[in-house]
Design a protein around this motif. Structure first.
Motif, short mmCIF file in Angstrom:
data_model
loop_
_atom_site.label_atom_id
_atom_site.label_comp_id
_atom_site.label_asym_id
_atom_site.label_seq_id
_atom_site.Cartn_x
_atom_site.Cartn_y
_atom_site.Cartn_z
N VAL A 98 15.20 50.09 53.59
CA VAL A 98 15.52 49.24 52.45
C VAL A 98 16.99 49.35 52.10
N VAL A 99 17.53 48.32 51.46
CA VAL A 99 18.95 48.32 51.13
C VAL A 99 19.22 48.02 49.65
N SER A 100 18.19 48.15 48.82
CA SER A 100 18.41 47.97 47.39
C SER A 100 17.25 48.60 46.64
N GLU A 101 17.43 48.74 45.32
CA GLU A 101 16.34 49.30 44.50
C GLU A 101 15.13 48.36 44.52
N PHE A 102 15.39 47.05 44.56
CA PHE A 102 14.29 46.08 44.62
C PHE A 102 13.45 46.31 45.89
N GLU A 103 14.12 46.43 47.02
CA GLU A 103 13.38 46.64 48.27
C GLU A 103 12.68 48.01 48.27
N TYR A 104 13.34 49.01 47.66
CA TYR A 104 12.73 50.33 47.56
C TYR A 104 11.42 50.25 46.78
N GLN A 105 11.51 49.56 45.63
CA GLN A 105 10.31 49.42 44.78
C GLN A 105 9.21 48.65 45.51
N LYS A 106 9.62 47.67 46.29
CA LYS A 106 8.66 46.86 47.03
C LYS A 106 7.92 47.73 48.06
N ALA A 107 8.67 48.56 48.77
CA ALA A 107 8.04 49.43 49.76
C ALA A 107 7.06 50.39 49.07
N ARG A 108 7.48 50.95 47.94
CA ARG A 108 6.59 51.87 47.21
C ARG A 108 5.33 51.15 46.76
N ALA A 109 5.51 49.91 46.27
CA ALA A 109 4.35 49.14 45.81
C ALA A 109 3.40 48.82 46.96
N LEU A 110 3.92 48.76 48.17
CA LEU A 110 3.05 48.51 49.33
C LEU A 110 2.42 49.81 49.84
N GLY A 111 2.69 50.90 49.12
CA GLY A 111 2.03 52.15 49.47
C GLY A 111 2.81 53.04 50.42
N VAL A 112 4.06 52.70 50.67
CA VAL A 112 4.88 53.55 51.55
C VAL A 112 5.38 54.74 50.74
N GLU A 113 5.21 55.95 51.26
CA GLU A 113 5.67 57.14 50.55
C GLU A 113 7.19 57.24 50.63
N GLY A 114 7.78 57.89 49.63
CA GLY A 114 9.23 58.06 49.61
C GLY A 114 9.78 58.63 50.90
N LYS A 115 9.11 59.62 51.46
CA LYS A 115 9.61 60.26 52.69
C LYS A 115 9.64 59.29 53.87
N ASP A 116 8.90 58.20 53.75
CA ASP A 116 8.87 57.21 54.82
C ASP A 116 9.74 55.99 54.50
N ILE A 117 10.74 56.20 53.64
CA ILE A 117 11.66 55.12 53.32
C ILE A 117 13.09 55.56 53.65
N ILE A 118 13.78 54.74 54.43
CA ILE A 118 15.20 54.94 54.67
C ILE A 118 15.94 54.08 53.65
N PHE A 119 16.79 54.73 52.84
CA PHE A 119 17.49 54.00 51.78
C PHE A 119 18.95 53.81 52.21
N ASN A 120 19.27 52.59 52.66
CA ASN A 120 20.62 52.24 53.08
C ASN A 120 21.30 51.37 52.02
N GLY A 121 22.50 50.95 52.33
CA GLY A 121 23.19 49.97 51.48
C GLY A 121 24.36 50.57 50.73
N PRO A 122 25.36 49.72 50.43
CA PRO A 122 26.58 50.19 49.77
C PRO A 122 26.41 50.36 48.26
N TYR A 123 25.32 49.85 47.71
CA TYR A 123 25.16 49.89 46.25
C TYR A 123 23.78 50.41 45.90
N LYS A 124 23.75 51.68 45.51
CA LYS A 124 22.49 52.29 45.09
C LYS A 124 22.68 52.73 43.64
N PRO A 125 22.09 51.99 42.70
CA PRO A 125 22.27 52.37 41.29
C PRO A 125 21.79 53.81 41.04
N TYR A 126 22.51 54.52 40.16
CA TYR A 126 22.29 55.96 39.95
C TYR A 126 20.83 56.32 39.68
N GLU A 127 20.23 55.63 38.73
CA GLU A 127 18.86 55.99 38.35
C GLU A 127 17.88 55.76 39.51
#
Ligand SMILES: *Cc1c(COP(=O)(O)O)cnc(C)c1O
Length: 442
Positions: free
Chosen positions: A104-133
């Motif tokens: 994923v490359v944004s908080e939106f995509e991160y949230q989408k993956a989580r909502a689809l049941g993907v665990e945090g450890k199974d998410i690669i978080f890329n992208g130049p803009y990752k909001p702090y929270e």
């Protein structure tokens, strides 16, 4: 047959000079009457027009071809599905079912993956803009954070303080791979020493530990050797930071960018000739790892697959709404889908196919969409027989990026159908309506 409007007759020059071994351009018709055994006309009758259609069979075939090219050469390979390439839930779920984690490359995509049941450890978080929270949530959930810049590095150190733990992170790097233009705005540069310095900076801070090195060198890469160059540089940095800082690099990640079989404008040869095969890409990357590896163990290899695994599985079906004769004699068709749904028409010449054979000679035509914009042109010049209102055209390959980049502009975003492996078409997204489009009022 419905009453046809009167249109002034015109005389068209017959271009004999264009005849070739492929036949006369006045006669040749490209026809696609079905997708995975389902009639194109039936899909439109049942689900409406325009409509995106995806073939699950094709997705699985593309995945298994690419995956086996790597897994037959390398013991530890993991694919991550690039959400931005196509984040329709049903599509992401097929890739997760096949064994892909999420990229994923944004908080939106991160949230989408989580909502689809993907665990945090199974998410690669890329992208130049990752909001702090959001970065903090991803750290807490054990996601694979790929650091893009020094500001983010500082944020991560602050998060480490807040959470009272050290954080394992990976770093994104960019480099010269012989491809131009070089993608140098993401991550840290290899040749200038910036990437090495960033790792040094991490270890000086004492709060972060490097466990992976990532590079996504570009998109639609037609030269497999670029990946060899990238792999060599990643492996060199790996060796340097392991020796100098005691880092333990568990994985390297070569990103995505493998070309699909779409036809880039300005490139004359067919995609079948110029697009490297899965074996070409796999050979380039895995050979370079074997060549460069100095340690007893091999790093885990991640790939962030996108367009190569979805583009050819996607079609856009659109119907002729009407036509007119332009002052230059060309026939101009009005379709119900335009550049609002085919963002990539700027770069690619699509296959445009008719639902059945039509009588009559071809004539030079233009395909325009439904937008009230002069730029809404899908094809400026195409030879087509006389098509009535209701004729269904299928446009492909459009599985990559077109849906995610399609605009809710002037018209509603269309429905999407997935044809499952048994050949049953299923609606996976309904057509938008006023309620889905209206913003939340405060
Ligand atoms: C977009 C993207 C991908 C996928 O790229 P494709 O060209 O669709 O294969 C992979 N990794 C990153 C970091 C990306 O931004």
């Amino acid at each position: 047959m419905s009453k046809q409007p009167y249109i002034k007759p015109t005389i068209n020059k017959v271009e004999f000079a264009m005849a070739s071994k492929y036949g006369s351009p006045m006669k040749t018709q490209k026809i696609r009457s079905e997708i995975d055994g389902v009639k194109v006309a039936d899909l439109v009758d049942t689900f409406g027009s325009p409509i995106f259609v995806f073939s699950e069979k094709k997705i699985r075939e593309l995945y298994s071809n690419l995956y086996s090219a790597f897994s037959s050469r390398y013991p530890d390979v993991q694919f991550g599905w690039s959400y931005k390439t196509n984040y329709l839930n049903a599509i992401c779920n097929i890739f997760h079912d096949l064994g892909s984690i999420a990229e994923v490359v944004s908080e939106f995509e991160y949230q989408k993956a989580r909502a689809l049941g993907v665990e945090g450890k199974d998410i690669i978080f890329n992208g130049p803009y990752k909001p702090y929270e959001d970065l903090k949530i991803a750290v807490k959930e054990g996601a694979k954070i790929h650091v893009d810049n020094l500001f983010e590095l500082n944020d991560l150190e602050k998060i480490a303080d807040e959470l009272g733990t050290k954080i394992k992170v990976a770093i994104r790097i960019n480099m010269d791979t012989g491809i131009h233009p070089q993608w140098s705005r993401f991550g840290f540069n290899f040749e200038s020493g910036e990437a090495y310095e960033a790792v040094k900076r991490m270890y000086d801070g004492g709060k972060l530990e490097l466990n992976g090195i990532h590079s996504h060198i570009g998109t639609f890469m037609l030269d497999a050797n670029a990946y060899k160059a990238a792999t060599i540089k990643i492996m060199r940095l790996k060796e340097a930071v392991e020796n100098d800082f005691g880092a333990v690099i568990e994985y390297i990640d070569l990103g995505g960018g493998f070309a699909s079989k779409s036809h880039l404008k300005g490139i004359y040869q067919s995609p079948d000739v110029i697009v490297p095969t899965p074996d070409d890409y796999a050979e380039a990357i895995t050979n370079a790892i074997y060549e460069m590896n100095k340690s007893d163990t091999l790093p885990k290899l991640y790939l962030e697959t996108g367009r190569a695994l979805i583009d050819e599985a996607g079609y856009l079906l659109t119907s002729v709404h009407g036509y007119k004769r332009f002052p230059d004699g060309k026939k101009g068709y009005i379709l119900d889908a335009g550049v609002n749904l085919l963002y990539t028409s700027t770069w690619y010449n699509f296959n445009i196919e008719l639902d059945k054979h039509y009588e009559g000679e071809n004539e030079p035509s233009t395909l325009n969409g439904p937008l009230c914009m002069n730029i809404d042109v899908i094809e400026e010049h195409i030879m087509l027989p006389a098509l009535d209102r209701g004729t269904v055209l299928s446009i492909s390959p459009v599985g990559a990026y077109n849906y995610t980049q399609s605009m809710q502009f002037i018209r509603y975003k269309p429905a999407v159908v997935l044809i499952d492996t048994e050949g049953n078409p299923k609606l996976i997204k309904a057509v938008d309506d006023l309620e889905t489009v209206n913003y939340k009022e405060i």
